[in-house]
Design a protein around this motif. Structure first.
Motif, short mmCIF file in Angstrom:
data_model
loop_
_atom_site.label_atom_id
_atom_site.label_comp_id
_atom_site.label_asym_id
_atom_site.label_seq_id
_atom_site.Cartn_x
_atom_site.Cartn_y
_atom_site.Cartn_z
N SER A 1 0.85 -1.18 -0.15
CA SER A 1 0.06 -0.04 0.13
C SER A 1 0.81 1.20 0.03
N ALA A 2 0.28 2.46 -0.37
CA ALA A 2 1.02 3.60 -0.46
C ALA A 2 1.42 4.05 0.96
N LYS A 3 0.54 3.71 1.93
CA LYS A 3 0.69 4.03 3.41
C LYS A 3 1.86 3.47 3.87
N ALA A 4 2.06 2.03 3.52
CA ALA A 4 3.00 1.16 3.92
C ALA A 4 4.46 1.74 3.50
N VAL A 5 4.20 2.37 2.16
CA VAL A 5 5.69 2.73 1.40
C VAL A 5 6.23 3.91 2.23
N GLY A 6 5.18 5.02 2.68
CA GLY A 6 5.30 6.18 3.35
C GLY A 6 6.28 5.50 4.63
N GLU A 7 5.63 4.68 5.50
CA GLU A 7 6.13 4.08 6.79
C GLU A 7 7.44 3.54 6.56
N LYS A 8 7.65 2.86 5.52
CA LYS A 8 8.76 2.04 5.55
C LYS A 8 9.91 3.15 5.05
N ALA A 9 9.96 4.09 4.09
CA ALA A 9 10.70 4.90 3.78
C ALA A 9 10.94 5.75 4.86
N PHE A 10 9.95 6.34 5.71
CA PHE A 10 10.42 6.88 6.98
C PHE A 10 11.44 6.10 7.92
N ASP A 11 10.85 4.83 8.30
CA ASP A 11 11.82 4.08 9.12
C ASP A 11 13.13 3.91 8.32
N LEU A 12 13.33 3.59 7.10
CA LEU A 12 14.85 3.39 6.72
C LEU A 12 15.43 4.70 6.82
N THR A 13 15.01 5.97 6.36
CA THR A 13 15.59 7.06 6.57
C THR A 13 16.13 7.29 7.87
N LEU A 14 15.19 7.23 8.93
CA LEU A 14 15.33 7.47 10.30
C LEU A 14 16.67 6.79 10.60
N ALA A 15 16.61 5.26 10.44
CA ALA A 15 17.69 4.40 10.70
C ALA A 15 19.06 4.99 10.13
N ARG A 16 19.01 5.46 8.91
CA ARG A 16 20.30 5.75 8.14
C ARG A 16 20.76 7.00 8.92
N PHE A 17 20.03 7.91 9.20
CA PHE A 17 20.46 9.24 10.03
C PHE A 17 20.93 8.79 11.38
N SER A 18 20.04 7.71 12.05
CA SER A 18 20.34 7.49 13.54
C SER A 18 21.55 6.86 13.46
N ASP A 19 22.32 5.99 12.60
CA ASP A 19 23.31 5.28 12.56
C ASP A 19 24.54 6.14 12.37
N GLY A 20 24.09 7.17 11.57
CA GLY A 20 25.04 8.15 11.09
C GLY A 20 25.82 9.03 12.29
#
Length: 444
Positions: free
Chosen positions: A425-444
């Motif tokens: 779903s489009a909603k799941a795309v938004g949630e997944k994209a947010f989680d991946l982006t957050l994890a990238r910056f949190s790890d950095g």
């Protein structure tokens, strides 16, 4: 001389009287009037108990005829002769304590409303009688009496006492509606709502062969969230006591069920009422300030119930057609003020609930989660006086604050990401994209 002249004849014709009698009553209400009379018969047989097991009322209608049958005791020949078929409630007519239908105008109005021929058979344990009327013939004859007919034991008898009413030669507009499936559904819905108490107590009501099930009015009930309940008596000089119970609380979020329910002698008069008649949009005139807001879906969980019960049905606050309250009734005026007092804290709590949803979103609101998990309890089981209780927002365990994110992107791009991220779903795309982006910056 004037005294010797023949007096002016001002008597109404029967045809005019009948046409005026049926003009202002809805077809649905006419059926409910007959049902009310049968319920009163069941009340007499139950002798004050709340058990209507083995009491049955069957209603059948089509484009050809209308029938209502019951095994609720019937009524005597003397009552039929002196009271039941009188146009209006005669002095000295027998009353049923806590009645909801009376031998006033209701039965005759319904019979004339439906068609041009009717027959009433009734039997008690001691006697049996019948009346059969060809309306056009009756209208052409002098006098206002109805003829007795030969009895027929195929529907009711002294061994199976009750009442059977048949109407044929239906009026064309009535025949059209009686033949409609939508009309049948409407009648079933009305019986469910108007007679919910009696059906829940065992009364078997059937429409065209199908049993009508009871619907329960339930409110949230726990140590932390429970409705306010008040019980009191209204006593007036030379009048029967009116017993009143008022409940105000929270129920499921169903807009069509929200509002006030007013019940008189067990019969629902108002259901989910959201008019200013029951206090919504109530203003204090002197200071021109709003006491109770007008209804909107923020209050979809509000449930209020006002019960009125009296030996004398004229003392409870319903109008003559039992489809609204009599606002001039002393009982209504006394209860109305209490209803508003009990309504206010429930409205305040629902406003707090709305703020919590705005802050945390509907999916993450701690207060909404608490409310939806609170068990429900049937309103008719609530009889002890209590004050409305609800948790304050700061007493409910909170998680992190949530903010809803909404944005739009081209559909083709969304489909690409759905495939790459393995979501549907489009909603799941938004949630997944947010989680991946957050994890990238949190790890950095």
């Amino acid at each position: 001389m004037a005294s010797e002249e023949q007096e002016i004849n001002a008597e109404p014709t029967k045809t005019f009287f009948v046409d005026m009698l049926v003009r202002d009553i809805a077809l649905e209400q006419a059926i409910l009037d007959l049902l009310d009379n049968s319920v009163d018969g069941a009340k007499r047989l139950s002798e004050g108990s709340d058990d209507f097991t083995d009491k049955r009322i069957e209603i059948g209608f089509s484009s050809d005829s209308f029938v209502i049958w019951d095994n609720c005791g019937g009524f005597s020949r003397s009552i039929a002769r002196d009271y039941a078929f009188r146009f209006g409630r005669a002095a000295g007519a027998r009353t049923t304590p806590h009645s909801i239908g009376q031998f006033g105008v209701g039965m005759k109005r319904a019979l004339f409303k439906f068609g041009k021929w009717f027959r009433v058979d009734s039997a008690t344990a001691d006697e049996q009688w019948a009346v059969e009327v060809d309306v056009p013939k009756w209208e052409s004859e002098d006098g206002w009496t109805f003829p007795w007919a030969d009895t027929d034991s195929s529907s009711v008898s002294r061994d199976q006492h009750g009442t059977n009413i048949v109407v044929k030669a239906l009026r064309p507009e009535v025949a059209a509606r009686f033949g409609s499936r939508n009309f049948e559904n409407t009648i079933v819905g009305l019986i469910k709502s108007k007679h919910r108490q009696f059906i829940s107590e065992g009364l078997d009501v059937r429409v065209n062969g199908n049993r009508v099930d009871a619907t329960d009015l339930a409110l949230s009930f726990s140590d932390q969230l429970k409705p306010g309940v008040d019980v009191f008596e209204l006593k007036y000089k030379d009048a029967a006591t009116v017993n009143v119970k008022i409940i105000a609380g929270v129920g499921p979020s169903i807009p069509r069920e929200a509002g006030w329910y007013v019940i008189c002698n067990g019969r629902v008069v108002l259901e989910a009422d959201r008019r200013n008649v029951t206090g919504w949009g109530l203003m204090e005139e002197q200071q021109n300030r709003l006491l109770i807001p007008a209804y909107h879906n923020q209050f979809a969980r509000f449930r209020g119930v006002a019960w009125f019960d009296s030996d004398d049905s004229s003392q409870v606050p319903w109008n003559t057609t039992k489809d609204d309250v009599d606002q001039d009734s002393r009982a209504w005026q006394a209860a109305f003020e209490k209803m508003q007092q009990m309504m206010r804290p429930v409205i305040d709590f629902l406003n707090e609930l709305d703020r919590d949803i705005d802050e945390y979103t509907r999916e993450k609101s701690p207060l909404l989660d608490f409310v939806t998990k609170t068990p429900l309890r049937k309103s008719d089981t609530l009889s002890e006086k209590t004050v409305f209780a609800a948790p304050a927002r700061d007493t409910v365990q909170k998680g992190p604050k949530y903010v809803k994110i909404q944005y739009s992107r081209p559909a083709d791009d969304i489909e690409i990401l759905q495939e790459e991220l393995g979501v549907r779903s489009a909603k799941a795309v938004g949630e997944k994209a947010f989680d991946l982006t957050l994890a990238r910056f949190s790890d950095g």
